[in-house]
Design a protein around this motif. Structure first.
Motif, PDB file in Angstrom:
ATOM      1  N   HIS A   8      -7.373   8.095  -1.097  1.00  0.00           N
ATOM      2  CA  HIS A   8      -6.026   7.535  -0.990  1.00  0.00           C
ATOM      3  C   HIS A   8      -5.075   8.587  -1.561  1.00  0.00           C
ATOM      4  O   HIS A   8      -5.253   9.039  -2.681  1.00  0.00           O
ATOM      5  CB  HIS A   8      -5.952   6.225  -1.787  1.00  0.00           C
ATOM      6  CG  HIS A   8      -4.570   5.723  -2.047  1.00  0.00           C
ATOM      7  ND1 HIS A   8      -4.063   4.586  -1.457  1.00  0.00           N
ATOM      8  CD2 HIS A   8      -3.583   6.188  -2.860  1.00  0.00           C
ATOM      9  CE1 HIS A   8      -2.813   4.383  -1.890  1.00  0.00           C
ATOM     10  NE2 HIS A   8      -2.509   5.350  -2.744  1.00  0.00           N
TER      11      HIS A   8
ATOM     12  N   HIS B 102     -13.244   6.478   0.467  1.00  0.00           N
ATOM     13  CA  HIS B 102     -12.070   7.076   1.128  1.00  0.00           C
ATOM     14  C   HIS B 102     -11.223   7.807   0.090  1.00  0.00           C
ATOM     15  O   HIS B 102     -11.392   7.607  -1.110  1.00  0.00           O
ATOM     16  CB  HIS B 102     -11.227   6.017   1.850  1.00  0.00           C
ATOM     17  CG  HIS B 102     -10.466   5.083   0.956  1.00  0.00           C
ATOM     18  ND1 HIS B 102     -11.041   4.004   0.325  1.00  0.00           N
ATOM     19  CD2 HIS B 102      -9.165   5.072   0.582  1.00  0.00           C
ATOM     20  CE1 HIS B 102     -10.123   3.359  -0.384  1.00  0.00           C
ATOM     21  NE2 HIS B 102      -8.979   3.988  -0.256  1.00  0.00           N
TER      22      HIS B 102
ATOM     23  N   HIS C 142       0.859  -1.185   0.000  1.00  0.00           N
ATOM     24  CA  HIS C 142       0.000   0.000   0.000  1.00  0.00           C
ATOM     25  C   HIS C 142       0.895   1.235   0.000  1.00  0.00           C
ATOM     26  O   HIS C 142       1.632   1.474   0.947  1.00  0.00           O
ATOM     27  CB  HIS C 142      -0.895  -0.023   1.239  1.00  0.00           C
ATOM     28  CG  HIS C 142      -1.913   1.065   1.257  1.00  0.00           C
ATOM     29  ND1 HIS C 142      -1.955   2.034   2.217  1.00  0.00           N
ATOM     30  CD2 HIS C 142      -2.913   1.342   0.382  1.00  0.00           C
ATOM     31  CE1 HIS C 142      -2.949   2.855   1.961  1.00  0.00           C
ATOM     32  NE2 HIS C 142      -3.552   2.460   0.846  1.00  0.00           N
TER      33      HIS C 142
ATOM     34  N   ASP D 264      -4.631   6.512   3.612  1.00  0.00           N
ATOM     35  CA  ASP D 264      -6.069   6.566   3.343  1.00  0.00           C
ATOM     36  C   ASP D 264      -6.780   7.410   4.388  1.00  0.00           C
ATOM     37  O   ASP D 264      -6.513   7.275   5.584  1.00  0.00           O
ATOM     38  CB  ASP D 264      -6.676   5.156   3.385  1.00  0.00           C
ATOM     39  CG  ASP D 264      -6.189   4.275   2.247  1.00  0.00           C
ATOM     40  OD1 ASP D 264      -5.804   4.819   1.198  1.00  0.00           O
ATOM     41  OD2 ASP D 264      -6.205   3.044   2.426  1.00  0.00           O
TER      42      ASP D 264
END
Ligand SMILES: [Zn+2]
Length: 282
Positions: free
Chosen positions: A257, A255, A175, A179
């Motif tokens: 990111h 959300h 990742h 977020d």
């Protein structure tokens, strides 16, 4: 993040201090601000007439002699900085890039179609990856990267940089952003000024996607957007609303990111901002 995760994050913050370029290069004609560790962004300053390179890449300097570089999530163990000041011999410095510990999550027994994208999407994914990579490779002579960064949206931090899932034994891409959990339709702000390098409404993984070029190879990406309010080539100011948030692409909930890149290196956006507080958030 659970409590253990929070403790680990707190420790990482403290340890990061120890890895900072403290009085680096005092009296050597350049200064560095940042941490010498994986995911860090480092801001430097020297004589505008100097020549600076990191690991063989020549860095642009602003008219004030400012430059920037970053260390990828998996960078290291060494980095080489070369600084050539007019009338002086070239300085060659080797730094040890400190390793960080990343959150790893193993999940077994998932249906295969949830682990790998269907084969018919492969061409599309490859083409989109090329477009994204090209946007991150820009080396624009603009100095927006020297501004303090701000959070693109206010919300609970629901995912951190560097974490990785291992699904049915297959490690997935780490990742590469932070977020913020926010309802669909929340205004998304430019974390710093720059030029819109990419504005795509519907990419396979990231859905509505914007890349802002802040200059000298540093760029921000915000994804899963429901509505784009800018076009490629637009000049944007820090804090300008550039999109509305959403859950487009492969998102499991609404959300924002936010990822930051130094050319192809994935760096930790959260390191560019203070914990959310008035003044550094929208
Ligand atoms: Zn994310």
């Amino acid at each position: 993040m659970n409590r253990r995760g929070l403790l680990a994050a707190a420790c990482l913050g403290l340890c990061a201090q120890a890895a900072a370029f403290a009085a680096v290069a005092a009296g050597e004609g350049y200064t560095l601000r940042g941490d010498c560790e994986q995911g860090a962004v480092v801001f430097g300053r020297t004589d505008p007439a100097a020549s600076v390179s990191l690991d063989g890449r020549k860095l642009l300097l602003t008219t004030k002699g400012e430059f920037v570089f970053g260390f990828d999530r998996d960078a290291g163990p060494q980095a080489e900085l070369r600084v050539k000041l007019p009338g002086h011999a070239e300085l060659v410095k080797h730094y040890t890039v400190r390793k960080r510990a990343w959150e790893i999550q193993r999940i077994e027994g998932l249906p295969p179609k949830l682990v790998n994208p269907p084969p018919e999407t492969e061409q599309r994914i490859v083409a989109e990856a090329k477009t994204i990579t090209a946007a991150h490779q820009r080396d624009s002579a603009i100095d927006d990267f020297t501004q303090p960064f701000m959070w693109p949206a206010s919300g609970r931090v629901s995912g951190v940089f560097g974490s990785q899932r291992i699904l049915n034994g297959t490690p997935k891409q780490p990742h590469y952003g932070v977020d913020m959990a926010v309802p669909t339709g929340t205004p998304v702000h430019a974390p710093a000024g720059g030029i819109i390098a990419l504005a795509e409404p519907d990419l396979y993984f990231t859905g509505g996607t914007i890349i802002v070029d802040h200059g000298h190879g540093l760029s921000s990406v915000v994804v899963h957007l429901s509505k784009l309010l800018v076009q490629p080539g637009d000049r944007v100011r820090r804090g300008q609303v550039i999109a509305l948030s959403g859950m487009t692409g492969r998102a499991t909930g609404p959300h924002v990111h936010w990822g930051v890149y130094w050319f192809g290196a994935h760096v930790d956006a959260q390191r560019l901002v203070q914990p959310m507080a008035p003044g550094n958030r929208p």
